[in-house]
Design a protein around this motif. Sequence first.
Motif, short mmCIF file in Angstrom:
data_model
loop_
_atom_site.label_atom_id
_atom_site.label_comp_id
_atom_site.label_asym_id
_atom_site.label_seq_id
_atom_site.Cartn_x
_atom_site.Cartn_y
_atom_site.Cartn_z
N SER A 2 -11.16 23.89 -4.85
CA SER A 2 -11.58 22.81 -3.77
C SER A 2 -12.00 21.61 -4.75
CB SER A 2 -12.87 23.27 -3.08
OG SER A 2 -13.93 23.60 -3.79
N THR A 3 -11.86 20.41 -3.95
CA THR A 3 -12.45 19.16 -4.64
C THR A 3 -13.30 18.55 -3.89
OG1 THR A 3 -10.63 18.03 -3.18
CG2 THR A 3 -9.79 19.14 -5.55
N GLN A 4 -14.09 17.53 -4.38
CA GLN A 4 -15.24 16.95 -3.71
C GLN A 4 -14.89 15.28 -4.07
OE1 GLN A 4 -19.07 17.75 -5.29
NE2 GLN A 4 -19.94 16.16 -4.05
N THR A 5 -15.21 14.61 -2.97
CA THR A 5 -14.96 13.02 -3.32
C THR A 5 -16.29 12.59 -3.74
OG1 THR A 5 -13.25 13.06 -1.56
CG2 THR A 5 -14.42 11.25 -1.86
N VAL A 6 -16.28 11.62 -4.54
CA VAL A 6 -17.23 10.74 -5.00
C VAL A 6 -17.18 9.38 -4.93
CG1 VAL A 6 -18.82 10.50 -7.09
CG2 VAL A 6 -17.91 12.80 -6.92
N GLU A 7 -18.12 8.44 -4.52
CA GLU A 7 -17.60 7.38 -4.58
C GLU A 7 -18.42 6.58 -5.40
OE1 GLU A 7 -19.33 3.55 -1.79
OE2 GLU A 7 -19.02 5.38 -0.73
N ILE A 8 -17.65 5.73 -6.14
CA ILE A 8 -18.04 4.93 -7.45
C ILE A 8 -17.93 3.42 -6.99
CG2 ILE A 8 -17.58 4.54 -9.95
CD1 ILE A 8 -16.28 7.12 -10.15
N GLU A 13 -15.56 -6.82 -13.21
CA GLU A 13 -14.87 -6.62 -14.45
C GLU A 13 -13.92 -5.35 -14.44
OE1 GLU A 13 -14.83 -7.00 -19.19
OE2 GLU A 13 -16.59 -6.65 -18.14
N ALA A 14 -14.72 -4.35 -14.00
CA ALA A 14 -13.97 -3.12 -13.99
C ALA A 14 -12.84 -2.91 -12.96
CB ALA A 14 -14.80 -1.86 -13.81
N ARG A 15 -13.32 -3.63 -11.51
CA ARG A 15 -12.40 -3.59 -10.57
C ARG A 15 -11.08 -4.56 -11.07
NH1 ARG A 15 -14.86 -6.55 -7.55
NH2 ARG A 15 -13.52 -8.37 -7.55
N GLU A 16 -11.35 -5.54 -11.80
CA GLU A 16 -10.09 -6.46 -12.01
C GLU A 16 -9.45 -5.76 -12.85
OE1 GLU A 16 -11.79 -10.18 -13.40
OE2 GLU A 16 -12.65 -10.66 -11.42
N LEU A 17 -9.88 -5.13 -13.97
CA LEU A 17 -9.22 -4.34 -14.97
C LEU A 17 -8.52 -3.27 -14.42
CD1 LEU A 17 -11.72 -4.24 -17.85
CD2 LEU A 17 -9.50 -5.35 -17.95
N PHE A 18 -8.95 -2.40 -13.33
CA PHE A 18 -8.20 -1.18 -12.71
C PHE A 18 -7.03 -2.08 -11.91
CE2 PHE A 18 -11.83 1.66 -13.62
CZ PHE A 18 -11.05 2.66 -14.09
N GLU A 19 -7.36 -3.09 -11.45
CA GLU A 19 -6.13 -3.64 -10.45
C GLU A 19 -4.96 -4.12 -11.26
OE1 GLU A 19 -8.32 -6.74 -8.26
OE2 GLU A 19 -8.92 -5.46 -7.08
N ALA A 20 -5.25 -4.62 -12.54
CA ALA A 20 -4.35 -5.20 -13.44
C ALA A 20 -3.60 -4.17 -14.17
CB ALA A 20 -5.01 -6.09 -14.60
N TYR A 21 -4.41 -2.79 -14.17
CA TYR A 21 -3.72 -1.76 -14.89
C TYR A 21 -2.76 -1.02 -14.00
CZ TYR A 21 -3.59 2.73 -17.10
OH TYR A 21 -3.02 3.97 -17.84
#
Length: 78
Positions: A2-8, A13-21
């Motif tokens: 089973s899995t669990q969802t976690v909201e982060i 800066e992290a959002r921009e880096l993840f979008e670029a990645y």
Amino acid sequence: MSTQTVEIKLGAEARELFEAYERHTRVTAEVYIGELVDKTLPTLRAMVEAFDECQDDPEAVMEVFGRKMGEMMLRRVG
């Protein structure tokens, strides 16, 4: 399994880096973070075991954690 969802919550800066990645690799932040967590589970396991073993002695926790990490590395090599 089973899995669990976690909201982060990510900072700008992290959002921009993840979008670029994701633009470069097509790997989403969710996949990246999930794989990162999976790869660090042995470290988390060693820390939890050290806390369980040592209870209220912070110095002992770090000593046991270091020993458990060393044992884990030896198992990987051997």
